[in-house]
Structures are given as C-alpha cells and as structure tokens.
Enzyme design. Structure first.
Site, PDB file in Angstrom:
ATOM      1  N   TRP A 110      -7.290  -5.147  10.699  1.00 28.50           N
ATOM      2  CA  TRP A 110      -7.559  -4.911   9.388  1.00 28.50           C
ATOM      3  C   TRP A 110      -8.880  -4.636   8.907  1.00 28.50           C
ATOM      4  O   TRP A 110      -9.337  -3.854   7.976  1.00 28.50           O
ATOM      5  CB  TRP A 110      -6.809  -5.944   8.543  1.00 28.50           C
ATOM      6  CG  TRP A 110      -5.205  -5.686   8.387  1.00 28.50           C
ATOM      7  CD1 TRP A 110      -4.184  -6.791   9.270  1.00 28.50           C
ATOM      8  CD2 TRP A 110      -4.464  -4.506   8.067  1.00 28.50           C
ATOM      9  NE1 TRP A 110      -3.130  -6.205   9.263  1.00 28.50           N
ATOM     10  CE2 TRP A 110      -3.052  -5.071   8.581  1.00 28.50           C
ATOM     11  CE3 TRP A 110      -4.888  -3.519   7.544  1.00 28.50           C
ATOM     12  CZ2 TRP A 110      -1.932  -3.857   8.434  1.00 28.50           C
ATOM     13  CZ3 TRP A 110      -3.459  -2.439   7.481  1.00 28.50           C
ATOM     14  CH2 TRP A 110      -2.271  -2.798   7.800  1.00 28.50           C
ATOM     15  N   ASP A 180     -10.704  -9.574   2.050  1.00 26.53           N
ATOM     16  CA  ASP A 180      -9.264  -9.280   2.115  1.00 26.53           C
ATOM     17  C   ASP A 180      -8.480 -10.661   2.778  1.00 26.53           C
ATOM     18  O   ASP A 180      -8.706 -11.013   3.805  1.00 26.53           O
ATOM     19  CB  ASP A 180      -9.048  -8.036   3.223  1.00 26.53           C
ATOM     20  CG  ASP A 180      -7.586  -7.670   3.424  1.00 26.53           C
ATOM     21  OD1 ASP A 180      -6.520  -8.616   2.700  1.00 26.53           O
ATOM     22  OD2 ASP A 180      -7.157  -6.861   4.299  1.00 26.53           O
ATOM     23  N   LYS A 204       2.808 -10.310   2.233  1.00 20.31           N
ATOM     24  CA  LYS A 204       2.694 -11.167   3.070  1.00 20.31           C
ATOM     25  C   LYS A 204       3.092 -12.818   2.430  1.00 20.31           C
ATOM     26  O   LYS A 204       3.802 -13.283   3.051  1.00 20.31           O
ATOM     27  CB  LYS A 204       1.062 -11.278   3.504  1.00 20.31           C
ATOM     28  CG  LYS A 204       0.726  -9.890   3.854  1.00 20.31           C
ATOM     29  CD  LYS A 204       1.450  -9.393   5.018  1.00 20.31           C
ATOM     30  CE  LYS A 204       1.346  -7.931   5.162  1.00 20.31           C
ATOM     31  NZ  LYS A 204      -0.375  -7.318   5.489  1.00 20.31           N
TER      32      LYS A 204
END
Ligand code: PLP
Length: 369
Positions: A110, A180, A204
């Site tokens: 990511w 993030d 998530k």
C-alpha cells in the site's frame, strides 16, 4: 431462536477486506432497515440533508472524536473513492502542484502504491524501504533523512498484505506526518496530535467499502482553490461542506457510526487493544510453536491485524485454504501478490474465531506432518 440460528450460520471470515463486522452492529442495522427511528424509511432512502441523517453523521463524528481523543484544530471528514483516491489527493492538496516535494516510507504494497501515485503528481522521494527484503520488515526509521523542502512524510502504518506494523512513529524532523491507517484504524489508542493527517478506508475495521474517514489538521487544509484539481479532490471542498458537498455514502457512514458506538460500549480503544493483543498472541504463539507454519514478518514488526504465514509448500497452502473453508474458516488465502496464507483478525473477529483457527491449524499439522 431465530437469532441464534442466524448466528450459527455465520462463518469466521478472515478476509483482509471487506472484512467481518460485529454481529451486534449487523443485527441493529437489520432491525432498523425498514424503519429507521420512526422515520418510516431506511437510512438508504433518506435525504442526506434530513434531520435524521444530520443526527447520524454528527453522532458519528462526535463518537469518533471521543473514541480517539481528537484534539481541537482537526477536521473529521467522511469521504468516498476508497483509501486509494487519497494516494492522489494527498500530493495534490499538501504539496505544490507539479513542483511539490514529499518523502515516502515504502514498506509494503500500500505504501508502494501511494508512492507510485505520488511520483506521477509531484517529486516523491523514497527515503526508507524494505523492498529489497521483500517487505518482510519495517525499514530502519531511526534517523530519517528527510528532504529539506519536503511538504510531508508519508507512511502506511499497518501494511495489510505484508503484515507489518510501525510500532513507534518515526521522528519526521518537523515535517508533517501523513498516515494511511486503513487496516489498523481503531484497533488501539493513538495520539492524534502526532499526525498532520490520518485516514482509513472503512472496509477493514469500521464499515462498508467506499467510505473513508480522514482526520486532518486544519492548518494543512488549503484555503485557496487549487488550480487544475477537481473540486471533489480538494479537502477544502469537503471541509467547507462538512462532508456534505454532494451526496455522501450515507448508509456506509451510518454503519461506521454504529461501529463507533459499539466500540464505545466495549469500553473504548484501550479495551479494544487488549482484545486484539490477546487474539494476535494466540495466533502468533501457534505459528511459532508449529513445525509446519512459519510467520513471514519480522517478529518485532508484526501486525496484530493481518497475520501472513506459510507452510513453505504451495500444495499444502492450497489444501489448507480448501479444508479451512469447509470448516467455516474462510478467506485464509494470502494476497495474490505474495501467496501463502493470511489471517486478518480485525476488531470484529472474536477470540473464538481465532481459537477455532488455531485448533484447525493444529489438526492440519498433525494430519500432514
Ligand atoms: C485496503 C487498503 C487500501 C485500499 O483501500 P480501497 O478502499 O480499496 O482504495 C489502502 N491502504 C491500506 C492500508 C489498505 O489496507
């Protein structure tokens, strides 16, 4: 009885996302589906400017502020476009268009994606990485060589695919830290004041895909229109409009709000962290005691949300996934980019789910040793 029956049909879902949500929240959403709070409509059908929805989004923000302890001077925004659109919006809002400079720590899929997108839009520097070691550990962040004219330092605090967590935030030498937190959001207490911005895709840990929660220090939000940047990609637009510039993902925000209330009812993030640590310890102990399974992340950097592991034999891995699925333990396949196995054990995974997994691993090992 019906309620019991419904629960019994549910499997333990170890998906990295969209992930399992608390049964209590799903049940409440089901109960309120046809008639939310006497309005005679579902939240999906109501105006985003109605009194009922105004209350929902204001409560969600207030509950989130309380859970995290967000200080004055930070805006809470409910955005859409997923976490990935932030990879573009962050450089576009926080660095000077085209000429801006920012530093990235690249330690998994990511942060790598965010860095790639940053490079398309500004001068993005990779100032620390563990890519040469296949992202099996967090790079050394003890003495970051930040670029003097960088506008921010970017991290992905919990790498979902590689199962890595930054347990100590780096000293960014006065640069604003942008993080993030998608796969560790609300899994533990955080010190919001350490960040210029943190954000999380909902699917998530907190709700349905599409919604993003972003918390941004007010002085970072540009006050002028940014030339060439679509209005909806400017944080100013969303901040000025209190996340209601256009129709927000109303139903998703409602579910996030229910999750925030649920986490408060558990006792807040200290309690949530203890529950998560207990689950992670159970699973990691099982991996470390096993002769078949091996964890792939360096011990000191292990995530307590995403646990990647391997048998070292792709045939065993495949059989494990298949037999686990038949036993009601689903989505244990590792990410397509790394293979192997992965158990995501977010807030909503109960301890019993991890117990069931560990017992299954033990049986599988005995049968295949
Ligand atoms: C899942 C994930 C994303 C991507 O989220 P989308 O909503 O699909 O854009 C970004 N960052 C992290 C850490 C993630 O786990």
């Amino acid at each position: 009885m019906r309620e019991e029956g419904q629960r019994m049909n549910r499997v333990y879902n170890f998906s990295a996302g969209p992930a399992q949500l608390p049964v209590e929240v799903l049940q409440q959403a089901a109960d309120e589906m046809l008639d939310y709070g006497g309005t005679g409509t579902s939240v999906m059908e109501m105006s985003h400017r109605s009194a009922a929805f105004t209350q929902i989004i204001e409560d969600a923000e207030a509950d989130l502020r309380e859970l995290i302890g967000i200080p004055e001077g930070y805006s809470v925004l409910f955005l859409q476009g997923g976490a990935s659109i932030q990879f573009s919006n962050i450089p576009l809002n926080f660095a000077k268009p085209k000429h801006g400079v920012a530093d990235y720590i690249v330690m998994g899929q990511w942060s790598k994606k965010a860095f790639s997108e940053g490079k398309r839009l500004i001068t993005a520097n990779k100032i620390a990485t563990s890519e040469d070691d296949n992202f099996t550990h967090v790079p050394d962040l003890s003495d970051l060589q930040v670029t003097p004219d960088a506008d921010y330092v970017y991290i992905c605090e919990n790498e979902t695919v590689h199962g890595l967590k930054i347990w100590n935030l780096p000293d960014t030498k006065g640069k604003d830290l942008i993080a993030d937190l998608s796969s560790c959001f609300l899994s533990e207490p955080i010190d919001a004041s350490r960040y210029g911005m943190f954000y999380a895709g909902a699917q998530k840990n907190i709700g349905p895909a599409g919604v993003v929660v972003a918390v941004i220090r007010d002085d970072l939000i540009p006050t002028e229109d940014i030339e060439g940047v679509p209005l909806l990609c400017q944080y100013k637009t969303e901040a000025d409009g209190k996340s209601l510039y256009n129709t927000p993902p109303c139903y998703g925000i409602y579910i996030c709000g229910l999750v925030f209330k649920y986490l408060k009812s558990l006792g807040g993030l200290e309690v949530v962290k203890e529950l998560n640590e207990a689950k992670a310890k159970l699973l990691y102990d099982a991996i470390d005691d096993s002769r078949l399974f091996n964890g792939t992340a360096a011990k000191q950097d292990r995530s307590i949300m995403n646990v990647p592991f391997v048998t070292g034999n792709p045939d065993f891995d495949a059989r494990f996934v298949k037999e686990a699925t038949a036993a009601g333990l689903i989505n244990l396949k590792g990410h397509r980019s790394v293979g192997g196995l992965r158990a995501s054990i977010y807030n909503a995974m109960p301890l019993e789910g991890v117990q069931a997994l560990v017992e299954f691993m033990d049986r599988f090992e005995k049968e295949n040793a």
